[in-house]
Design a protein around this motif. Structure first.
Motif, PDB file in Angstrom:
ATOM      1  N   ARG A  55       0.847  -1.192   0.000  1.00 16.83           N
ATOM      2  CA  ARG A  55       0.000   0.000   0.000  1.00 16.83           C
ATOM      3  C   ARG A  55       0.880   1.239   0.000  1.00 16.83           C
ATOM      4  O   ARG A  55       1.966   1.240   0.558  1.00 16.83           O
ATOM      5  N   GLY A  56       0.380   2.258  -0.615  1.00 15.90           N
ATOM      6  CA  GLY A  56       1.091   3.530  -0.651  1.00 15.90           C
ATOM      7  C   GLY A  56       0.144   4.651  -0.288  1.00 15.90           C
ATOM      8  O   GLY A  56      -1.057   4.442  -0.110  1.00 15.90           O
ATOM      9  N   ARG A  57       0.687   5.852  -0.190  1.00 18.65           N
ATOM     10  CA  ARG A  57      -0.131   7.035   0.073  1.00 18.65           C
ATOM     11  C   ARG A  57       0.300   8.134  -0.893  1.00 18.65           C
ATOM     12  O   ARG A  57       1.490   8.343  -1.105  1.00 18.65           O
ATOM     13  N   VAL A  58      -0.670   8.827  -1.423  1.00 24.19           N
ATOM     14  CA  VAL A  58      -0.398   9.921  -2.337  1.00 24.19           C
ATOM     15  C   VAL A  58       0.338  11.022  -1.570  1.00 24.19           C
ATOM     16  O   VAL A  58      -0.138  11.487  -0.535  1.00 24.19           O
ATOM     17  N   GLY A  60       2.733  10.755   0.346  1.00 28.13           N
ATOM     18  CA  GLY A  60       3.256  10.299   1.620  1.00 28.13           C
ATOM     19  C   GLY A  60       2.269  10.398   2.766  1.00 28.13           C
ATOM     20  O   GLY A  60       2.387   9.694   3.753  1.00 28.13           O
ATOM     21  N   ASP A  61       1.267  11.280   2.663  1.00 25.83           N
ATOM     22  CA  ASP A  61       0.293  11.410   3.751  1.00 25.83           C
ATOM     23  C   ASP A  61      -1.134  11.533   3.237  1.00 25.83           C
ATOM     24  O   ASP A  61      -2.041  11.830   3.995  1.00 25.83           O
ATOM     25  N   ALA A  63      -4.421   9.957   0.645  1.00 20.63           N
ATOM     26  CA  ALA A  63      -5.290   8.781   0.663  1.00 20.63           C
ATOM     27  C   ALA A  63      -4.488   7.523   0.305  1.00 20.63           C
ATOM     28  O   ALA A  63      -3.680   7.531  -0.612  1.00 20.63           O
ATOM     29  N   PRO A  64      -4.718   6.422   1.032  1.00 22.21           N
ATOM     30  CA  PRO A  64      -3.999   5.176   0.714  1.00 22.21           C
ATOM     31  C   PRO A  64      -4.516   4.544  -0.574  1.00 22.21           C
ATOM     32  O   PRO A  64      -5.685   4.697  -0.930  1.00 22.21           O
ATOM     33  N   PHE A  65      -3.621   3.853  -1.266  1.00 16.25           N
ATOM     34  CA  PHE A  65      -3.994   3.122  -2.477  1.00 16.25           C
ATOM     35  C   PHE A  65      -3.159   1.852  -2.555  1.00 16.25           C
ATOM     36  O   PHE A  65      -2.111   1.744  -1.938  1.00 16.25           O
ATOM     37  N   ASN A  66      -3.667   0.864  -3.294  1.00 11.38           N
ATOM     38  CA  ASN A  66      -2.951  -0.395  -3.482  1.00 11.38           C
ATOM     39  C   ASN A  66      -1.911  -0.199  -4.572  1.00 11.38           C
ATOM     40  O   ASN A  66      -2.241   0.073  -5.723  1.00 11.38           O
ATOM     41  N   LEU A  67      -0.674  -0.366  -4.206  1.00  8.73           N
ATOM     42  CA  LEU A  67       0.441  -0.150  -5.121  1.00  8.73           C
ATOM     43  C   LEU A  67       0.705  -1.369  -5.985  1.00  8.73           C
ATOM     44  O   LEU A  67       1.016  -1.265  -7.158  1.00  8.73           O
TER      45      LEU A  67
END
Length: 154
Positions: A55-58, A60-61, A63-67
């Motif tokens: 998972r990542g975040r746009v 760095g802080d 909304a989370p998304f599946n990378l």
């Protein structure tokens, strides 16, 4: 020392050991383990491979998304004295996951914990530090310093 503090110290020690073992090579771990007189143990969970979602975040802080997905290997080992160790590693190296699980169980053992820290974890930690310093030195040698020159008009 009360039971909670002792438990927290053991968890911190296990976490530090897992960090070192995850970055070490399987052959290095195996060679150091064979130098110890290992107690009887059995595989609770044979090494197996699977996938984990990264998972990542746009920014760095945000909304989370599946990378994407990454392969991971896991294993579980129980010593004859009852300690259970778990091992996880990125990639498809089931033997490394089993070795990490065995080290995790040994770290929890009152009979083997100090020996594992002294003979396995500490030397591997030192090797990792040396490698990181070498990579940092190689990277620093290629560093380019950019500067901006302001030109005056007029």
């Amino acid at each position: 020392m009360d039971a909670v503090t002792q438990h927290n110290n053991q968890q911190a020690q296990r976490k530090a050991a897992m960090s070192v073992l995850a970055h070490a090579e399987a052959g290095e771990i195996a060679a150091r383990l064979h130098a110890l007189a290992l107690p009887a143990h059995q595989d609770l969970r044979a090494p197996e491979n699977g996938l984990v979602m990264l998972r990542g975040r746009v920014g760095g802080d945000g909304a989370p998304f599946n990378l994407g997905e990454a392969t991971v290997s896991r294993a579980a080992v129980r010593l004859a004295s009852g300690e259970v160790g778990f091992g996880y590693t990125l990639g498809r190296d089931g033997e490394k996951a089993r070795l990490i699980a065995l080290c995790d169980a040994l770290v929890q053992s009152s009979d083997f914990g100090a020996a594992v820290e002294r003979d396995i974890i500490a030397p591997l930690r030192e090797q990792l530090m040396v490698r990181r310093k070498q990579v940092a030195a190689q990277t620093a040698a290629t560093k380019v310093y950019f500067y901006t020159m302001v030109r005056g008009e007029g």
